[in-house]
Design an enzyme around this catalytic site. Structure first.
Site, PDB file in Angstrom:
ATOM      1  N   GLY A  58       0.818  -1.212   0.000  1.00  0.00           N
ATOM      2  CA  GLY A  58       0.000   0.000   0.000  1.00  0.00           C
ATOM      3  C   GLY A  58       0.845   1.253   0.000  1.00  0.00           C
ATOM      4  O   GLY A  58       0.562   2.222  -0.721  1.00  0.00           O
TER       5      GLY A  58
ATOM      6  N   TYR B 119      -8.124 -16.850   6.464  1.00  0.00           N
ATOM      7  CA  TYR B 119      -7.506 -15.926   5.511  1.00  0.00           C
ATOM      8  C   TYR B 119      -7.881 -16.292   4.078  1.00  0.00           C
ATOM      9  O   TYR B 119      -8.274 -15.419   3.289  1.00  0.00           O
ATOM     10  CB  TYR B 119      -5.986 -15.945   5.677  1.00  0.00           C
ATOM     11  CG  TYR B 119      -5.273 -15.070   4.675  1.00  0.00           C
ATOM     12  CD1 TYR B 119      -5.298 -13.682   4.805  1.00  0.00           C
ATOM     13  CD2 TYR B 119      -4.604 -15.625   3.590  1.00  0.00           C
ATOM     14  CE1 TYR B 119      -4.666 -12.874   3.871  1.00  0.00           C
ATOM     15  CE2 TYR B 119      -3.963 -14.823   2.658  1.00  0.00           C
ATOM     16  CZ  TYR B 119      -4.001 -13.450   2.805  1.00  0.00           C
ATOM     17  OH  TYR B 119      -3.384 -12.641   1.867  1.00  0.00           O
TER      18      TYR B 119
END
Length: 289
Positions: free
Chosen positions: A23, A171
């Site tokens: 990110g 996950y």
């Protein structure tokens, strides 16, 4: 630093989880291309350090910070209000924030944390911003998923892992949910000028797995010397957010900046519609239209 063409001047981009890892690298590259960038961080201090780093590395001052804990639906609603008020026109939304944890933990809303942060936060934040996105069209939604979705299955009778919890299974399920959400989102946004795509960034050497299941921590530690760098891992996110090559492309899953084939379960439209209905119930949010 990844180099991009100076083609993002005047564009506004919001990146969740923009304070670290892929990110952060995506934010640097997109800011360098001329966009105004807002990153979202759960921790104010880490977010401030990341914001300053992005400004310095990109040479651009138009980088700002929103602080929000995406495990809290109340905070997601507040974040969406701030984005609408402060950002205005929204050209690109990058849903990037995610986690993996070893033990079953519930959020303030009583939801299993992996599913809440990795999927429901994408769903709720995008839903709250969909009006602004439509008004800003043409624009893009980029959802960071994972090749781990190939190993995922939707445990419809136990999505919250209450009867038996595995951090890795949770996950993989959440990453499958990312792909299902993207495909259904693209279908619902047809004709609006808003595109929605998802991606696998690679197996990236970040701090992502530090609180994950013991086996995953061991694997990441063992393989760290050969894992993808955060800079390389960000390339597909940057491609989907900025490249004219994907203008108008929607409802696709990407790897290495190319369309790839998602799992059979991810391509099942009945699964996508069912997940959408469950997500509306778990967030208490009904999408406009």
């Amino acid at each position: 630093m990844i180099r991009t063409k100076k083609g993002m001047q005047g564009r506004n981009v919001v990146i969740t989880g923009g304070n670290s890892g892929i990110g952060l690298e995506a934010a640097v590259a997109i800011a360098s291309a001329g966009a105004s960038v807002w990153i979202v961080s759960r921790d104010a201090r880490r977010g401030e350090l990341a914001r300053d780093s992005i400004r310095r590395r990109s040479g651009q001052s138009a980088v700002e910070l929103f602080v929000a804990d995406l495990s809290s639906q109340a905070e997601i609603h507040k974040l969406a209000d701030r984005i609408v008020a402060d950002v205005g026109r929204l050209d690109v939304l990058v849903n990037n924030a995610g986690l993996t944890i070893g033990d079953r933990i519930t959020t303030v809303d009583g939801l299993e944390t992996t599913f809440a942060v990795n999927h429901l936060a994408y769903f709720l934040l995008t839903g709250r911003l969909v009006g602004a996105l439509k008004q800003s069209a043409p624009c893009r939604i980029v959802n960071v998923a994972s090749q781990a979705h190939q190993r995922g299955t939707m445990h419809w009778d136990d999505l919250q892992g209450e009867r038996g919890y595995s951090g890795w299974s949770a996950y993989c399920q959440s990453k499958l949910a990312n792909v299902l959400f993207t495909f259904e989102l693209a279908r619902r946004l047809e004709g609006t000028g808003v595109t929605a795509n998802c991606l696998h960034p690679g197996v990236v050497a970040t701090n992502f797995a530090t609180k994950g299941p013991g086996f995953i921590r061991w694997v990441f530690k063992l393989l760290r010397p050969v894992l993808t760098t955060p800079e390389d891992g960000a390339k597909t996110t940057i491609h989907l957010a900025t490249s004219e090559d994907v203008a108008g492309v929607t409802g696709e899953y990407f790897e290495r900046c190319r369309v790839a084939r998602a799992s059979a379960e991810a391509r099942n439209p009945d699964n996508a519609r069912r997940l959408w209905e469950v997500s509306e119930r778990l967030t208490g949010f009904s999408w406009p239209g």
